[in-house]
Design a protein around this motif. Structure first.
Motif, mmCIF file in Angstrom:
data_model
loop_
_atom_site.group_PDB
_atom_site.id
_atom_site.type_symbol
_atom_site.label_atom_id
_atom_site.label_comp_id
_atom_site.label_asym_id
_atom_site.label_seq_id
_atom_site.Cartn_x
_atom_site.Cartn_y
_atom_site.Cartn_z
ATOM 1 N N ASP A 72 -14.169 -0.171 38.276
ATOM 2 C CA ASP A 72 -14.076 -0.310 37.423
ATOM 3 C C ASP A 72 -14.376 -1.886 36.567
ATOM 4 N N LEU A 73 -15.674 -2.572 37.118
ATOM 5 C CA LEU A 73 -16.691 -3.755 36.168
ATOM 6 C C LEU A 73 -18.128 -3.075 36.042
ATOM 7 N N PRO A 74 -17.921 -2.863 34.659
ATOM 8 C CA PRO A 74 -19.587 -2.740 34.686
ATOM 9 C C PRO A 74 -20.250 -3.583 34.776
ATOM 10 N N LEU A 75 -21.528 -3.589 35.384
ATOM 11 C CA LEU A 75 -23.018 -4.035 35.951
ATOM 12 C C LEU A 75 -23.082 -4.556 34.508
ATOM 13 N N SER A 76 -22.702 -5.621 33.148
ATOM 14 C CA SER A 76 -23.293 -6.236 32.053
ATOM 15 C C SER A 76 -23.343 -7.301 31.989
ATOM 16 N N ALA A 77 -23.630 -7.346 30.378
ATOM 17 C CA ALA A 77 -23.985 -9.240 30.513
ATOM 18 C C ALA A 77 -22.547 -9.955 30.327
ATOM 19 N N GLU A 78 -21.263 -8.870 30.143
ATOM 20 C CA GLU A 78 -19.923 -9.428 29.692
ATOM 21 C C GLU A 78 -19.223 -9.215 31.165
ATOM 22 N N THR A 79 -20.148 -8.532 31.893
ATOM 23 C CA THR A 79 -19.573 -8.834 33.174
ATOM 24 C C THR A 79 -19.857 -9.705 33.910
ATOM 25 N N LEU A 80 -21.114 -10.226 33.997
ATOM 26 C CA LEU A 80 -21.776 -11.331 34.597
ATOM 27 C C LEU A 80 -21.660 -13.062 33.485
ATOM 28 N N ALA A 81 -20.882 -12.794 32.571
ATOM 29 C CA ALA A 81 -20.385 -13.572 31.410
ATOM 30 C C ALA A 81 -19.255 -14.464 32.849
ATOM 31 N N HIS A 82 -18.634 -13.481 33.071
ATOM 32 C CA HIS A 82 -17.587 -14.236 34.044
ATOM 33 C C HIS A 82 -17.775 -14.657 35.884
ATOM 34 N N ALA A 83 -18.768 -14.097 36.150
ATOM 35 C CA ALA A 83 -19.189 -14.300 37.696
ATOM 36 C C ALA A 83 -19.697 -16.111 37.879
#
Length: 248
Positions: A72-83
């Motif tokens: 459900d969560l792609p490996l992307s800059a947008e997702t990683l920005a929350h990590a």
């Protein structure tokens, strides 16, 4: 980088089997810190689940989720920005794994350089190197089994002896890397193999932090039993590695 087949169903349920409906949205600022564990074609079944279970068992109250092409969560800059941390589990061979992840290499590198945290287990340790890899280390990686004086000379699942923070410890092992650190590198060596080559280390990359390990401290009992190996408890070492990366 084993293909364990006997992980407990409870672990799979706890950490997001795809058939379960609905996933929570990305955490809001001020909420629980997000730990992303890659799960996809560059891993093998059981490896992401073991890393997720390890991170969830620590004292950090992490919101542990999977990321990858079928999650459900792609490996992307947008997702990683929350990590708060991104974990790369074990899997298959380095070259085909990197081919599947090379489009995300710059994204992962930028995330860590900007202050993110990277945990690499076995294949994830190889991928932290540069040839091929994400180029997160002050140096590179290679197979431990090819080093002079290696105590393991085959690619089968087995046990390996290490010295972890100076104490003898046995870990699950399957053709894991050793880490070739540049002379004078700003790195903390947590563990060495019997021939002195580096088995686990923590270093900085830009404003971020990188922790890598060649053996598998995250291995569950099932991994040992599936391979007919004596069960060894070493998950405290995985927590030690994660603590060195996660805690300021």
């Amino acid at each position: 980088m084993p293909p364990p087949t006997g992980l407990l169903d409870s672990v799979r349920r706890a950490f997001g089997a795809r058939e379960e409906p609905g996933s929570a949205p990305l955490p809001e600022p001020g909420g629980r810190r997000l730990a992303l564990v890659y799960r996809g074609p560059a891993t093998q079944p059981g490896c992401p689940e073991a890393v997720a279970a390890l991170l969830a068992s620590g004292p950090w109250d992490l919101d542990v989720r999977y990321t990858g092409p079928h999650e459900d969560l792609p490996l992307s800059a947008e997702t990683l920005a929350h990590a708060y941390v991104y974990a790369q589990p074990g899997g298959g061979s380095l070259a085909p794994a990197y081919r599947r992840l090379k489009r995300q290499a710059d994204v992962i590198r930028d995330y860590v350089h900007g202050g993110g945290r990277y945990l690499g287990f076995c294949l994830g340790g190889y991928l932290a190197g540069s040839d091929p890899g994400f180029d997160l280390l002050p140096g590179d990686t290679d197979q431990y089994i090819t080093t002079p004086g290696a105590t393991v000379d085959h690619e089968r699942d087995t046990l390996v002896e290490t010295r972890w923070r100076g104490q003898p410890r046995t870990l699950y092992f399957q053709d894991g890397p050793h880490f070739i650190l540049d002379e004078g590198a700003d790195a903390t060596v947590l563990a060495t193999y019997p021939n002195g080559s580096v088995a686990a280390a923590v270093t900085r990359y830009g404003n971020g932090r990188v922790g890598v390990v060649g053996p598998h401290p995250e291995a569950t009992d099932d991994w040992y039993l599936d391979e007919g190996l004596p069960v060894v408890e070493a998950r405290d070492l995985g927590l030690d590695l994660a603590t060195a990366v996660l805690e300021d």
